[in-house]
Design a protein around this motif. Structure first.
Motif, PDB file in Angstrom:
ATOM      1  N   TRP A 119       0.816  -1.206   0.000  1.00  0.00           N
ATOM      2  CA  TRP A 119       0.000   0.000   0.000  1.00  0.00           C
ATOM      3  C   TRP A 119       0.852   1.258   0.000  1.00  0.00           C
ATOM      4  O   TRP A 119       0.590   2.190  -0.743  1.00  0.00           O
ATOM      5  CB  TRP A 119      -0.916  -0.029   1.227  1.00  0.00           C
ATOM      6  N   ASN A 120       1.897   1.331   0.808  1.00  0.00           N
ATOM      7  CA  ASN A 120       2.739   2.531   0.869  1.00  0.00           C
ATOM      8  C   ASN A 120       3.387   2.846  -0.472  1.00  0.00           C
ATOM      9  O   ASN A 120       3.518   4.005  -0.842  1.00  0.00           O
ATOM     10  CB  ASN A 120       3.816   2.384   1.947  1.00  0.00           C
ATOM     11  N   GLU A 121       3.798   1.826  -1.208  1.00  0.00           N
ATOM     12  CA  GLU A 121       4.387   2.049  -2.530  1.00  0.00           C
ATOM     13  C   GLU A 121       3.362   2.642  -3.490  1.00  0.00           C
ATOM     14  O   GLU A 121       3.686   3.503  -4.301  1.00  0.00           O
ATOM     15  CB  GLU A 121       4.952   0.743  -3.082  1.00  0.00           C
ATOM     16  N   GLU A 122       2.097   2.184  -3.395  1.00  0.00           N
ATOM     17  CA  GLU A 122       1.042   2.728  -4.247  1.00  0.00           C
ATOM     18  C   GLU A 122       0.803   4.201  -3.930  1.00  0.00           C
ATOM     19  O   GLU A 122       0.592   5.011  -4.831  1.00  0.00           O
ATOM     20  CB  GLU A 122      -0.251   1.941  -4.068  1.00  0.00           C
ATOM     21  N   LEU A 152      -5.983  11.331   5.330  1.00  0.00           N
ATOM     22  CA  LEU A 152      -5.778  10.777   6.681  1.00  0.00           C
ATOM     23  C   LEU A 152      -5.920   9.259   6.619  1.00  0.00           C
ATOM     24  O   LEU A 152      -6.837   8.748   5.961  1.00  0.00           O
ATOM     25  CB  LEU A 152      -6.826  11.321   7.656  1.00  0.00           C
ATOM     26  N   ASP A 153      -5.043   8.546   7.331  1.00  0.00           N
ATOM     27  CA  ASP A 153      -5.173   7.089   7.357  1.00  0.00           C
ATOM     28  C   ASP A 153      -6.235   6.674   8.374  1.00  0.00           C
ATOM     29  O   ASP A 153      -6.920   7.524   8.956  1.00  0.00           O
ATOM     30  CB  ASP A 153      -3.815   6.429   7.627  1.00  0.00           C
ATOM     31  N   ASP A 183       1.650  11.242   4.137  1.00  0.00           N
ATOM     32  CA  ASP A 183       2.596  12.242   3.637  1.00  0.00           C
ATOM     33  C   ASP A 183       2.708  12.367   2.114  1.00  0.00           C
ATOM     34  O   ASP A 183       2.683  13.489   1.608  1.00  0.00           O
ATOM     35  CB  ASP A 183       3.979  12.038   4.253  1.00  0.00           C
ATOM     36  N   PRO A 184       2.852  11.286   1.357  1.00  0.00           N
ATOM     37  CA  PRO A 184       3.002  11.494  -0.091  1.00  0.00           C
ATOM     38  C   PRO A 184       1.805  12.214  -0.720  1.00  0.00           C
ATOM     39  O   PRO A 184       1.972  13.043  -1.616  1.00  0.00           O
ATOM     40  CB  PRO A 184       3.145  10.075  -0.653  1.00  0.00           C
ATOM     41  N   THR A 190      -9.973  19.851  13.759  1.00  0.00           N
ATOM     42  CA  THR A 190      -8.940  19.498  14.728  1.00  0.00           C
ATOM     43  C   THR A 190      -7.937  18.533  14.101  1.00  0.00           C
ATOM     44  O   THR A 190      -6.722  18.693  14.246  1.00  0.00           O
ATOM     45  CB  THR A 190      -9.571  18.868  15.986  1.00  0.00           C
ATOM     46  N   GLN A 191      -8.432  17.520  13.366  1.00  0.00           N
ATOM     47  CA  GLN A 191      -7.546  16.545  12.723  1.00  0.00           C
ATOM     48  C   GLN A 191      -6.691  17.193  11.634  1.00  0.00           C
ATOM     49  O   GLN A 191      -5.512  16.882  11.505  1.00  0.00           O
ATOM     50  CB  GLN A 191      -8.372  15.394  12.143  1.00  0.00           C
ATOM     51  N   LEU A 192      -7.291  18.097  10.868  1.00  0.00           N
ATOM     52  CA  LEU A 192      -6.522  18.777   9.827  1.00  0.00           C
ATOM     53  C   LEU A 192      -5.407  19.630  10.433  1.00  0.00           C
ATOM     54  O   LEU A 192      -4.264  19.575   9.987  1.00  0.00           O
ATOM     55  CB  LEU A 192      -7.444  19.645   8.959  1.00  0.00           C
ATOM     56  N   VAL A 193      -5.736  20.405  11.456  1.00  0.00           N
ATOM     57  CA  VAL A 193      -4.740  21.277  12.091  1.00  0.00           C
ATOM     58  C   VAL A 193      -3.660  20.438  12.768  1.00  0.00           C
ATOM     59  O   VAL A 193      -2.468  20.702  12.612  1.00  0.00           O
ATOM     60  CB  VAL A 193      -5.424  22.229  13.102  1.00  0.00           C
ATOM     61  N   ARG A 194      -4.048  19.406  13.493  1.00  0.00           N
ATOM     62  CA  ARG A 194      -3.082  18.550  14.202  1.00  0.00           C
ATOM     63  C   ARG A 194      -2.096  17.905  13.225  1.00  0.00           C
ATOM     64  O   ARG A 194      -0.923  17.735  13.534  1.00  0.00           O
ATOM     65  CB  ARG A 194      -3.814  17.461  14.985  1.00  0.00           C
ATOM     66  N   ASN A 195      -2.579  17.570  12.038  1.00  0.00           N
ATOM     67  CA  ASN A 195      -1.739  16.911  11.041  1.00  0.00           C
ATOM     68  C   ASN A 195      -1.113  17.881  10.041  1.00  0.00           C
ATOM     69  O   ASN A 195      -0.513  17.453   9.063  1.00  0.00           O
ATOM     70  CB  ASN A 195      -2.564  15.851  10.294  1.00  0.00           C
ATOM     71  N   GLU A 196      -1.278  19.178  10.300  1.00  0.00           N
ATOM     72  CA  GLU A 196      -0.710  20.231   9.444  1.00  0.00           C
ATOM     73  C   GLU A 196      -1.116  20.050   7.980  1.00  0.00           C
ATOM     74  O   GLU A 196      -0.301  20.159   7.065  1.00  0.00           O
ATOM     75  CB  GLU A 196       0.812  20.279   9.593  1.00  0.00           C
TER      76      GLU A 196
END
Length: 126
Positions: A2-5, A37-38, A45-46, A79-85
């Motif tokens: 999954w991470n490679e995709e 978000l996972d 990140d990508p 809150t989730q968006l701000v926390r995760n920048e």
């Protein structure tokens, strides 16, 4: 894996922007959950890096979420968006409480964007 995709998808978005001319009023639409978000509500990140690149190229970003719109869900999402920048965009489409099939809801959200005179150049996860 999954991470490679995800790495491939993020790179593909960046390469596409570098090689294509943008229309007027371009929009990129990103799904929130399991795209930005996972399942632990941590940033992917990508995809976030690709989203930031899209923004840097002058493309407006909109988000779609299958979350039902309530005061609590809106507050939690911000809150989730701000926390995760994660950059907060001007338009976020939530599903209504009375709801409908998520695929139908997302198709109608994209239609609404088009009816605003905007040109969707990509959708990621929606």
């Amino acid at each position: 894996m999954w991470n490679e995709e995800v790495e491939t998808a993020g790179g593909d978005i960046t390469r596409w922007l570098a090689t294509n001319e943008l229309p007027s009023l371009p929009v990129a639409v990103f799904n929130l959950d399991n795209v930005l978000l996972d399942d632990q509500f941590k940033r992917i990140d990508p995809i976030i890096i690709a989203m930031e690149h899209v923004i840097s190229q002058g493309v407006e970003v909109m988000m779609i979420t299958d979350r039902i719109k309530t005061d609590a869900s809106v507050k939690l999402m911000f809150t989730q968006l701000v926390r995760n920048e994660i950059p907060i965009c001007r338009w976020i489409y939530f599903r209504r409480v009375n709801g409908r099939n998520p695929a139908v809801y997302k198709r109608r959200a994209r239609k609404s964007i088009f009816q605003q005179g905007k040109c969707i150049i990509m959708t990621v996860g929606c």
